[in-house]
Design an enzyme around this catalytic site. Structure first.
Site: not given
Length: 824
Positions: A13, A16, A89, A92, A510, A709, A713
Site C-alpha cells: 500500500c 509501505c 535462539c 544466535c 493465462d 506456463d 509468460d
C-alpha cells in the site's frame, strides 16, 4: 551523482511506499528517492563515495521488505548453503547473520534457526566459502559448506539425530540425579518434613556434589555456549540460563561452606540445590523435545532423497548392465520393469506403461506413458516394461531440482521474521537489565529475607525470558509449509513467496496451456447428409495429413483414434487465408473457413445456426465441401483442463478476483471464460503486452498473482506480485516464478494460496504465544504482582514454563502437517 535501482518486494500500500522512501532518504549520501508500488522498485540518486547499495538494502530490509540492487542482480549471483550447528535462539541467528554479512563479497545472508542453516548470496565468483566458515566458527558455532550452485547438496541428517540422542542422554542422567537432590532437599525446604529421608541424602555437601555434577556435566553446554557468545561481546539464552542457575548454585555453595559467617552477616540460611538441578533438567527436557520436534518439521528433504533409485539397468554395446545411478550418462538407454523406480529423467523410446507420479505432482492416478512421452526420475513404473533414453542426470534431474528448491525454501526467511529478529537483537540485554533492576529493587524494599526474595526474582526473570520460542515461531512454520507444498506438487521458491501468497486478492490466469490444454481437439462433427459423419472425418483428415496447421493435426489425431483408414492425397493446394483445395480419391475437397466457401460459391445456409453456436462456444468451425457441394462442419477447440472449473470456483470461494488473460479475439475469450466460470477477461493481448496488463491491475491497488506456463509468460510472471508457473517437473521455471506447480492444472494455485494462509495463520499463532508468554510472565517473574496479590513465580516453575513455551510453539506448528486443500 549515481542512480541506483532497487527491487523492493513485500510492499502492499501507499503507507509501505512512504515508509521505504522515508528510511532511504535519511541515509547520508542519498539525494533523492522515488518508490513505485506498481513496479516494486525504488529509484535512488546517491553519492557513491558516501553510501553503498548494501547500506540501502539493509535499511529497507529492517522494515521487513526484501530488497535487491537491480544492477547487481543482473550479474551472475552464486548461492552458498552452510550448516551452522550450535544455534539455540534468535540472538544466535542475529550474530551469525551479522558476522557473515561483514565478509567481503557477501551480498545477502539468511540464517534459519529451525534448519540450522545459513544461505549466502554473492556476486563475487572468487569468494572463498572457507572465509565464511572461519568467520562463523570464531563465534563458536560448528560450520560446514553444504552446497553451491555448481555442487550438489550433501545434507547429512545424522548429526541432528546424534544431537537428539545426546540431549536425551544428558536429560536422563540429569533427571535421575535431580530426583535424588529433590528428595534430599525436602528437610531443607519444609521444616519438620522429610524425617524419613536418610541423613546422608540431605547432607549439604552430598547435595553440593550431586548438583555440581548436573551443572558441570549435563549442564556444561550452557557454560560452553555462554563462553562462546560472551567472548564475542554478545549474549543469548544460554547466558540467561547460565546466569540464573549459577546464581542459585553459587549462593548454595557459599551457604554450605560458610553457613555461620553468612548467617551472621544477615544472609538467611537457604539452599537452592533443588532449584538449580530442576531448572537445568527442565531446560534439557525442553531442548530434547524441541530437537525431536524440529526433526519432524524437516522430514521433507529426507523423504525426497530416499526416493532416488540406487541402480539403473542400462543397455551399452548391446548388453544389459546394472550400474549405480550416479554412473548413468545422458543418452543411455535404460530399461524399467514393473514396480521399479525410474532412475533419471528421459524420453520413452520403446514400450508403454502407467507411471505413478504422485511424489512429483501429488496426483494419485497413474499417468499413461508411450513412445515420445517424458518420464521423471524417482517416479514408479506401475505396469508394463519400457525403455527410455536419459536426458537429464545428476543435479539436473527434476528430483534434484526439487530437493534443492525445498531445501533453499526451508532455509529462507520470511519478511515477518526480520521484524522478530530485530526485536530479539535487543531482547537479551533488556532481560538482563530487567532482572538486575528487579534484584536491586527487591533487595532494598522486599519482604524479609529480602536477599532471597531479590535472588528469586532475578533468577526467575532470567529463566522465564529465554527467547527460544520467538526464534522458532516463524522458521518451523516455513519448514512445514514448504514441505506440505512439495508433498502436494507445489514448489515454493522461498519464505517471502509463501508469505506474499496470502496477501493476493487477484489471480490472473493465462488461457492457453494454463486453463486450457494448450492444443486443439476435435469437439463436433455435423454432416449435411452427403456422407456420414465418420466418412466426412475420414476425408477431411486425409486432406489435413498434408497440412502442418495445429487445427489439422487435431482432426488427423481424432480420425486415427477412431481407427479410420486415411486415403492418399493426390493433389494439394494451400490457399492462404482461406484453407485447402485437395483431391482425395475421386473427391475434390475444400476444407477451410467461411471465406473459402464464399470464394467457391458453396451455400452453407443449411448449418449456419450450428456454426454460430460453435463460434459462441469458443470453437473454430471448419467447413468442408465435396465435389462442389457443402458436406458439413468439423469444429476444433482448445478445451478446458479437467480441473479448471473446480479450481476457478474454489478461488472465487476464497474471495479472490479471477481474471483470464488471452490473445484470442473477444468472442472466443468470452466463450472460454464463461465455460470456465470466469467473470472477467482481457482479450486480444499480445504476449509482450501481458506484463503491461498485470502492471495496470497493480496500479489499481490489486495484489496480483499471475499464473502462466513460465516460459512465454515470463515477463508477466516477473511483473506480478506473485508469479506462479505451471511446470512438468523437468522444465520448472524456478528463476522467474515464485511458485512452480508440478501438476499440469491450476488446482495447484488453490493449494498454494490455501497453504500460504494456513502457514501465516500458524506463524501469527506462534508469535502470539511467544510474545504473549514473555509479555505476561516477565513482569510476574519480576514480582510485579507480589504487592497486590502476593504472587511470586518460583524459578523452578519459570524453567518449566520456558521449556513448555518452545515445545508448544513447535507442537502447534506440527498441526500444519495435517493440512489438506479439501479439493480432490
Amino acid at each position: 551523482m549515481m542512480k541506483m535501482i532497487f527491487s523492493v518486494k513485500g510492499m502492499t500500500c501507499a503507507s509501505c511506499v512512504n515508509r521505504v522512501e522515508k528510511v532511504i532518504s535519511k541515509i547520508n549520501g542519498v539525494h533523492s528517492v522515488n518508490v513505485n508500488l506498481a513496479s516494486n522498485q525504488a529509484q535512488v540518486d546517491v553519492d557513491p563515495s558516501l553510501v553503498t547499495s548494501k547500506q540501502i538494502v539493509e535499511r529497507i530490509e529492517k522494515l521487513g521488505y526484501d530488497a535487491k540492487n537491480m544492477d547487481e542482480a543482473e550479474k551472475k549471483e552464486r548461492k552458498l548453503l552452510f550448516s551452522v550447528k550450535g544455534m539455540t535462539c534468535s540472538s544466535c541467528v542475529n550474530r551469525v547473520e551479522k558476522i557473515i554479512s561483514k565478509v567481503a563479497g557477501v551480498s545477502s545472508v539468511t540464517v534459519n534457526l529451525a534448519a540450522n542453516q545459513a544461505q549466502v548470496m554473492t556476486h563475487d565468483p572468487n569468494l572463498d566459502p572457507q572465509k565464511i566458515i572461519e568467520a562463523v566458527e570464531r563465534l563458536g558455532y560448528d560450520t560446514s559448506l553444504l552446497s553451491t550452485d555448481d555442487k550438489e547438496s550433501k545434507i547429512d541428517h545424522t548429526d541432528n539425530e546424534q544431537d537428539t540422542r545426546k540431549l536425551k542422554k544428558d536429560f536422563t542422567y540429569s533427571a535421575v540425579v535431580t530426583t535424588i537432590v529433590l528428595i534430599g532437599s525436602i528437610p531443607h525446604m519444609m521444616e519438620g518434613w522429610g524425617t524419613w529421608v536418610p541423613a546422608f541424602l540431605s547432607a549439604p555437601f552430598f547435595l553440593l556434589l550431586l548438583t555440581s555434577y548436573v551443572q558441570l556435566v549435563p549442564g556444561w553446554r550452557f557454560y560452553r555456549n555462554s563462553y562462546k557468545v560472551l567472548k564475542n561481546k554478545s549474549a543469548d539464552m544460554n547466558v540467561l540460563v547460565a546466569m540464573g542457575t549459577t546464581s542459585a548454585w553459587v549462593y548454595s555453595i557459599a551457604m554450605t561452606l560458610f553457613p555461620v559467617t553468612l548467617t551472621e552477616m544477615g544472609f538467611p540460611y537457604q539452599l537452592y540445590y533443588d532449584v538449580t538441578t530442576v531448572i537445568t533438567t527442565l531446560i534439557l527436557l525442553g531442548r530434547y523435545f524441541e530437537a525431536k520436534a524440529k526433526g519432524k518439521t524437516s522430514t521433507a528433504i529426507k523423504k525426497l532423497m530416499s526416493l532416488q533409485a540406487k541402480t539403473a539397468r542400462v543397455i551399452r554395446n548391446g548388453k544389459e548392465l546394472e550400474i549405480p545411478v550416479d554412473q548413468v550418462v545422458i543418452n543411455d538407454d535404460i530399461i524399467v520393469r514393473p514396480g521399479e523406480r525410474i532412475p533419471v529423467d528421459g524420453i520413452v523410446v520403446k514400450g508403454k506403461s502407467a507411471v505413478d507420479e504422485s511424489m512429483l505432482t501429488g496426483e494419485s492416478i497413474p499417468v499413461e506413458k508411450t513412445v515420445g512421452n517424458e518420464v521423471i526420475g524417482a517416479t514408479i513404473n506401475k505396469s508394463g516394461s519400457f525403455t527410455f533414453r536419459a536426458t537429464k542426470v545428476g543435479k539436473e534431474t527434476a528430483l534434484a531440482q526439487i530437493i534443492r528448491m525445498v531445501n533453499e525454501a526451508q532455509g529462507s526467511k520470511a519478511p515477518i521474521q526480520r521484524v522478530v529478529d530485530l526485536i530479539s537483537a535487543y531482547f537479551v540485554p533488556a532481560v538482563v537489565i530487567i532482572a538486575t533492576l528487579s534484584f536491586i529493587v527487591w533487595y532494598f524494599v522486599g519482604p524479609e529475607p529480602s536477599t532471597i526474595f531479590a535472588l528469586t526474582t532475578f533468577i526467575a526473570v532470567l529463566i522465564i525470558a529465554c527467547p527460544c520460542a520467538l526464534g522458532l515461531a516463524t522458521p518451523t512454520a516455513i519448514m512445514v509449509g514448504t514441505e506440505k507444498g512439495a508433498e502436494n506438487g507445489v514448489l515454493i521458491k522461498d519464505a517471502t513467496s509463501l508469505e506474499l501468497a496470502h496477501k493476493t486478492n487477484t489471480v490472473v490466469l493465462d488461457k492457453t496451456g494454463t486453463i486450457t490444454e494448450g492444443k486443439p481437439k476435435l469437439t463436433d462433427i455435423f454432416s449435411t447428409g452427403i456422407v456420414s459423419e465418420d466418412e466426412l472425418l475420414k476425408i477431411v483428415a486425409s486432406v489435413e495429413t498434408a497440412s502442418e496447421h495445429p487445427l489439422g493435426e487435431a482432426i488427423v489425431h481424432a480420425a486415427k483414434e477412431k481407427g479410420l483408414q486415411l486415403d492418399e492425397v493426390t493433389t494439394f493446394e494451400a490457399i492462404v487465408g482461406y484453407g485447402i483445395l485437395a483431391t482425395v480419391g475421386d473427391h475434390e475437397v475444400l476444407v477451410g473457413n467461411i471465406k473459402l466457401m464464399e470464394k467457391y460459391r458453396i451455400n452453407v445456409e443449411q448449418l449456419i445456426d450450428k456454426t454460430e453456436q460453435l463460434a459462441d462456444q469458443g470453437k473454430t468451425p471448419m467447413y468442408a465441401a465435396i465435389n462442389g457441394k457443402f458436406a458439413g462442419v468439423i469444429a476444433v477447440a482448445d478445451t478446458l483442463k479437467k480441473n479448471t472449473v473446480q479450481a476457478v470456483q474454489a478461488l472465487k470461494a476464497m474471495g479472490l478476483e479471477v481474471i483470464m488473460l488471452t490473445g484470442d479475439h473477444k468472442r472466443t475469450a468470452q466463450a472460454i471464460a464463461k465455460e470456465a466460470g470466469i467473470d472477467h477477461f482481457i482479450a486480444e493481448v499480445l504476449p509482450e503486452h501481458k506484463a503491461e496488463q498485470v502492471e495496470k491491475l497493480q496500479k489499481e491497488g490489486k495484489v496480483v498473482a499471475m499464473v502462466g506456463d513460465g516460459i512465454n509468460d515470463a515477463p508477466a510472471l516477473a511483473q506480478a506480485d506473485l508469479g506462479i508457473a505451471l511446470g512438468t517437473g523437468t522444465d520448472v521455471a524456478i528463476e522467474t516464478a515464485n511458485i512452480t506447480l508440478m501438476r499440469g492444472d491450476i488446482i495447484g494455485v488453490v493449494t498454494a494460496l490455501k497453504l500460504s494462509k494456513a502457514t501465516m495463520r500458524m506463524i501469527w499463532q506462534n508469535l502470539g504465544w511467544a510474545f504473549g508468554y514473555n509479555v505476561v510472565l516477565i513482569p510476574v517473574a519480576a514480582g510485579l504482582l507480589f504487592p497486590l496479590f502476593g504472587i511470586l513465580l518460583n524459578p523452578m516453575l519459570a524453567g518449566a514454563a520456558m521449556a513448555f513455551s518452545s515445545v508448544s510453539v513447535i507442537l502447534n506448528t506440527l498441526r500444519l502437517r495435517k493440512f489438506k486443500t479439501d479439493i480432490v
